[in-house]
Scaffold this motif. Structure first.
Motif, PDB file in Angstrom:
ATOM      1  N   ARG A  47       0.828  -1.207   0.000  1.00 36.25           N
ATOM      2  CA  ARG A  47       0.000   0.000   0.000  1.00 36.25           C
ATOM      3  C   ARG A  47       0.865   1.262   0.000  1.00 36.25           C
ATOM      4  O   ARG A  47       0.558   2.239  -0.698  1.00 36.25           O
ATOM      5  N   ALA A  48       1.945   1.232   0.782  1.00 40.63           N
ATOM      6  CA  ALA A  48       2.827   2.396   0.815  1.00 40.63           C
ATOM      7  C   ALA A  48       3.502   2.617  -0.540  1.00 40.63           C
ATOM      8  O   ALA A  48       3.641   3.764  -0.995  1.00 40.63           O
ATOM      9  N   LEU A  49       3.933   1.509  -1.177  1.00 41.22           N
ATOM     10  CA  LEU A  49       4.565   1.627  -2.492  1.00 41.22           C
ATOM     11  C   LEU A  49       3.591   2.195  -3.517  1.00 41.22           C
ATOM     12  O   LEU A  49       3.937   3.082  -4.304  1.00 41.22           O
ATOM     13  N   SER A 248      -6.452   7.451 -11.352  1.00 39.13           N
ATOM     14  CA  SER A 248      -5.238   6.638 -11.402  1.00 39.13           C
ATOM     15  C   SER A 248      -5.593   5.182 -11.164  1.00 39.13           C
ATOM     16  O   SER A 248      -6.547   4.876 -10.442  1.00 39.13           O
ATOM     17  N   PHE A 249      -4.822   4.310 -11.760  1.00 42.80           N
ATOM     18  CA  PHE A 249      -5.079   2.865 -11.660  1.00 42.80           C
ATOM     19  C   PHE A 249      -4.242   2.265 -10.539  1.00 42.80           C
ATOM     20  O   PHE A 249      -3.253   2.847 -10.102  1.00 42.80           O
ATOM     21  N   GLN A 250      -4.653   1.098 -10.035  1.00 42.89           N
ATOM     22  CA  GLN A 250      -3.900   0.439  -8.972  1.00 42.89           C
ATOM     23  C   GLN A 250      -2.526  -0.011  -9.491  1.00 42.89           C
ATOM     24  O   GLN A 250      -2.294  -0.076 -10.678  1.00 42.89           O
ATOM     25  N   THR A 251      -1.667  -0.303  -8.550  1.00 43.52           N
ATOM     26  CA  THR A 251      -0.311  -0.712  -8.897  1.00 43.52           C
ATOM     27  C   THR A 251      -0.315  -2.022  -9.674  1.00 43.52           C
ATOM     28  O   THR A 251      -1.020  -2.964  -9.307  1.00 43.52           O
ATOM     29  N   LEU A 252       0.474  -2.076 -10.754  1.00 43.50           N
ATOM     30  CA  LEU A 252       0.549  -3.266 -11.599  1.00 43.50           C
ATOM     31  C   LEU A 252       1.969  -3.823 -11.578  1.00 43.50           C
ATOM     32  O   LEU A 252       2.939  -3.097 -11.357  1.00 43.50           O
ATOM     33  N   HIS A 253       2.072  -5.152 -11.828  1.00 42.88           N
ATOM     34  CA  HIS A 253       3.356  -5.819 -11.996  1.00 42.88           C
ATOM     35  C   HIS A 253       3.435  -6.284 -13.446  1.00 42.88           C
ATOM     36  O   HIS A 253       2.564  -7.045 -13.894  1.00 42.88           O
ATOM     37  N   TYR A 254       4.474  -5.859 -14.164  1.00 42.53           N
ATOM     38  CA  TYR A 254       4.567  -6.168 -15.583  1.00 42.53           C
ATOM     39  C   TYR A 254       6.000  -5.927 -16.049  1.00 42.53           C
ATOM     40  O   TYR A 254       6.868  -5.494 -15.272  1.00 42.53           O
ATOM     41  N   ALA A 285      11.687  -2.216  -5.604  1.00 41.07           N
ATOM     42  CA  ALA A 285      10.451  -1.875  -4.907  1.00 41.07           C
ATOM     43  C   ALA A 285      10.259  -2.706  -3.641  1.00 41.07           C
ATOM     44  O   ALA A 285       9.766  -2.210  -2.627  1.00 41.07           O
ATOM     45  N   TYR A 286      10.656  -3.987  -3.716  1.00 37.49           N
ATOM     46  CA  TYR A 286      10.432  -4.874  -2.564  1.00 37.49           C
ATOM     47  C   TYR A 286      11.733  -5.182  -1.813  1.00 37.49           C
ATOM     48  O   TYR A 286      11.777  -6.131  -1.040  1.00 37.49           O
ATOM     49  N   ARG A 287      12.770  -4.369  -2.069  1.00 36.33           N
ATOM     50  CA  ARG A 287      14.043  -4.634  -1.415  1.00 36.33           C
ATOM     51  C   ARG A 287      13.950  -4.495   0.102  1.00 36.33           C
ATOM     52  O   ARG A 287      14.442  -5.339   0.859  1.00 36.33           O
ATOM     53  N   ASP A 288      13.286  -3.459   0.556  1.00 38.61           N
ATOM     54  CA  ASP A 288      13.188  -3.238   2.008  1.00 38.61           C
ATOM     55  C   ASP A 288      12.401  -4.344   2.689  1.00 38.61           C
ATOM     56  O   ASP A 288      12.815  -4.865   3.740  1.00 38.61           O
ATOM     57  N   ILE A 289      11.292  -4.725   2.102  1.00 35.26           N
ATOM     58  CA  ILE A 289      10.476  -5.758   2.752  1.00 35.26           C
ATOM     59  C   ILE A 289      11.180  -7.103   2.695  1.00 35.26           C
ATOM     60  O   ILE A 289      11.073  -7.917   3.632  1.00 35.26           O
ATOM     61  N   VAL A 290      11.947  -7.365   1.611  1.00 35.52           N
ATOM     62  CA  VAL A 290      12.710  -8.620   1.539  1.00 35.52           C
ATOM     63  C   VAL A 290      13.789  -8.643   2.611  1.00 35.52           C
ATOM     64  O   VAL A 290      14.032  -9.671   3.260  1.00 35.52           O
ATOM     65  N   ASN A 291      14.433  -7.479   2.825  1.00 38.55           N
ATOM     66  CA  ASN A 291      15.424  -7.404   3.907  1.00 38.55           C
ATOM     67  C   ASN A 291      14.771  -7.644   5.259  1.00 38.55           C
ATOM     68  O   ASN A 291      15.338  -8.315   6.133  1.00 38.55           O
ATOM     69  N   ASP A 292      13.570  -7.078   5.441  1.00 36.24           N
ATOM     70  CA  ASP A 292      12.855  -7.301   6.704  1.00 36.24           C
ATOM     71  C   ASP A 292      12.522  -8.779   6.888  1.00 36.24           C
ATOM     72  O   ASP A 292      12.619  -9.316   8.008  1.00 36.24           O
ATOM     73  N   ILE A 293      12.140  -9.449   5.789  1.00 34.49           N
ATOM     74  CA  ILE A 293      11.824 -10.878   5.891  1.00 34.49           C
ATOM     75  C   ILE A 293      13.081 -11.667   6.253  1.00 34.49           C
ATOM     76  O   ILE A 293      13.042 -12.614   7.054  1.00 34.49           O
ATOM     77  N   GLY A 294      14.236 -11.287   5.659  1.00 35.41           N
ATOM     78  CA  GLY A 294      15.478 -11.971   6.003  1.00 35.41           C
ATOM     79  C   GLY A 294      15.837 -11.799   7.472  1.00 35.41           C
ATOM     80  O   GLY A 294      16.245 -12.756   8.144  1.00 35.41           O
ATOM     81  N   ILE A 295      15.672 -10.562   7.963  1.00 37.44           N
ATOM     82  CA  ILE A 295      15.949 -10.327   9.384  1.00 37.44           C
ATOM     83  C   ILE A 295      14.992 -11.130  10.259  1.00 37.44           C
ATOM     84  O   ILE A 295      15.383 -11.723  11.277  1.00 37.44           O
ATOM     85  N   SER A 296      13.721 -11.176   9.860  1.00 39.53           N
ATOM     86  CA  SER A 296      12.745 -11.967  10.624  1.00 39.53           C
ATOM     87  C   SER A 296      13.112 -13.440  10.620  1.00 39.53           C
ATOM     88  O   SER A 296      12.959 -14.139  11.635  1.00 39.53           O
TER      89      SER A 296
END
Length: 556
Positions: A47-49, A248-254, A285-296
């Protein structure tokens, strides 16, 4: 030895089971908590992204829309206030020059009449003649302005200066709203590039402004605009112009403009049909959350190690009294029944120790009684076994006698008697079943094979019933005799038997019959005499035949 090993193995298994149970519960609870936290963080990050990208796109869109609206308003005001539709040419040129001085973003201003002729034209560069309008562009501008529509061109690069520009055009009307041509303005498009740089400070993504044909109007990677790259196949661009262009449209992955997987958002302008697109590489885009998952995950691993150590300690503490109790039980099982169990531990273990003491005492008493009972039961079993063996030997002897008797009865029930050198007689008495019929066939064939006789005389005078099965068996014997080179003669067919055979509809024409034994023996004797005369040995054969004839005549 086996009991001891099994007990120790069970004790080790209990310790391992307790340790695994405690570790599993700890890891499971931590994993569930961590998974829920990661899922929550992932959704918050998404949501923040999306909010960040849409905010960036919105900022560029607002700045671009504001700039364009200001230019439209200035051109429209100039048309109304300066009366550009009907004023003299000199007045028109003067008004256009004031407009250039007022807004330096205007590079050229041109007035075309309704016949496509240039009425007035001014430029920021006084040495440059505004002759860049080609025929196709003029026709498109006049078509749109005739319909009272605003016209916005795609990006155009000036070949002389290398500056980007876009063309704006408004319908030129007089006070009576009559068409008098079009006011055309060439606007420097570098403001679009500056807006992207001001609103989008990141370096790892890309942003661009695109029209509905997929043409790039501005891009943080300027080289792509200069090369004329297109974004018509980008999914987010298609989404921007396929839906309501006011939002505006929702965030897309492509796969983005740079050819890598991205996370993108867009903001569509109200007018013209442009859209601002912001793309960030998915890995970034997901680098921070991936780092958080690694720390977790590292925290979870550390917690699992700590909980594992605690689990092993608790398992050993809980299973230690049971280990001591197991060793005492092994000693009792090996014969030390006078031991007293004195194990300390949890209340349940102490209760189990007291139960072991009571069990040991009761076991000693039961063993004494059991040994006495076992001795008595063993003596009884030995006597019974001796009796069973005696009866088994007697039954075996009786079975042998029965087998011998059945064999003798079978042989006596189907006698085969030689009456001459060339003839055998088989008198049958009693009912004939399937088993006896098979025995008759077997004995008849073996007798013919051993004696080399040429005649088999079967006397059925003593057979009470001849059914289809018996008749078929006799026909089979006849066929077998012929295969062995002998002839079968059926003797003693009584009237009721003949009626039964005829009633069954059986064909016995291939079977030779005789009324009685004397008749067939006479025929055989005469046949043998004739054969003996031809071979010069008749006397001995005739005397022997008469002897057998007299023998059977006296028996009858």
């Amino acid at each position: 030895m086996n009991i001891t090993s099994a007990s120790r193995h069970s004790s080790r298994s209990l310790s391992l089971l307790l340790a695994l149970a405690l570790i599993s519960l700890s890891v499971l609870s931590l994993s569930i908590s961590n998974a829920l936290q990661v899922a929550s963080n992932w959704r918050v990050h998404q949501r923040a992204l999306a909010a960040q990208q849409q905010s960036l796109a919105h900022g560029v869109a607002v700045e671009t829309q504001t700039f364009l609206d200001a230019r439209w308003n200035m051109l429209n005001t100039a048309i109304r206030m300066s009366n550009l539709a009907t004023a003299p040419v000199a007045h028109r040129i003067e008004a256009l020059q004031r407009l250039l001085a007022l807004d330096p973003s205007f590079e050229q201003l041109t007035i075309l009449d309704e016949k496509r002729f240039v009425v007035a034209a001014v430029s920021q560069n006084r040495q440059k003649t505004p002759n860049f309008l080609d025929t196709a562009l003029v026709e498109e501008i006049m078509h749109q302005t005739t319909l009272r529509n605003r016209y916005v061109s795609s990006l155009r690069i000036d070949g002389a200066t290398g500056e980007p520009g876009i063309i704006l055009a408004l319908p030129l009307v007089d006070s009576f709203e009559n068409d008098q041509g079009a006011l055309i303005a060439t606007v420097n498009a570098r403001f679009l590039w500056d807006a992207l740089k001001r609103q989008l400070p990141f370096r790892e993504g890309i942003a661009y402004i695109v029209n509905q044909d997929g043409d790039l109007l501005a891009c943080t990677d300027t080289a792509r605009v200069l090369r004329g790259d297109t974004a018509v196949d980008i999914p987010v661009v298609q989404a921007a112009f396929a839906h309501d262009r006011s939002g505006s449209f929702q965030t897309l992955h492509y796969t983005g403009l740079t050819g890598i997987e991205v996370v993108g958002s867009y903001e569509a302008l109200r007018e013209p049909a442009w859209a601002v697109v912001v793309e960030v590489p998915r890995a970034v885009a997901y680098r921070d959350i991936v780092n958080d998952i690694g720390i977790s995950a590292l925290i979870l691993l550390g917690a699992a190690v700590v909980s594992g150590g605690i689990g092993v300690y608790l398992a050993r503490w809980l299973s230690a009294p049971l280990h001591r109790l197991t060793r005492l039980a092994e000693r009792i099982a090996s014969g030390e029944r006078d031991l007293q169990v004195a194990v300390r531990g949890p209340r349940e273990v102490e209760i189990l120790a007291h139960a072991f003491d009571a069990m040991t005492t009761q076991l000693e008493q039961n063993l004494e009684t059991l040994e006495q009972r076992v001795a008595e039961r063993t003596a009884d079993l030995q006597a019974a076994l001796a009796e069973v063996e005696t009866r088994a030997r007697e039954q075996e002897r009786l079975l042998d006698e029965i087998v011998q008797q059945r064999q003798a009865i079978r042989e006596l029930s189907v006698p085969v008697l030689p009456v001459t050198d060339q003839a055998l007689v088989m008198p049958l008495v009693g009912a004939i079943d399937t088993e006896r019929l098979a025995n008759i066939q077997d004995r008849a064939l073996h007798a013919l094979q051993r004696s080399h006789a040429r005649y088999l005389l079967i006397d059925i005078t003593g057979v009470p019933v001849v059914d289809s099965q018996v008749a078929q068996g006799l026909l089979a014997i006849n066929a077998m005799c012929r295969l062995l080179g002998a002839e079968m003669v059926l003797i003693g067919i009584r009237p009721e038997v003949a009626q039964t055979i005829v009633g069954l509809g059986m064909d016995l024409s291939s079977l030779r019959t005789a009324a009685d034994l004397q008749t067939i023996l006479g025929e055989i004797t005469r046949r043998d005499q004739g054969r003996a005369t031809r071979h010069g040995a008749a006397n001995g054969g005739i005397a022997q035949n008469h002897a057998f004839f007299d023998l059977f005549s006296s028996r009858d």
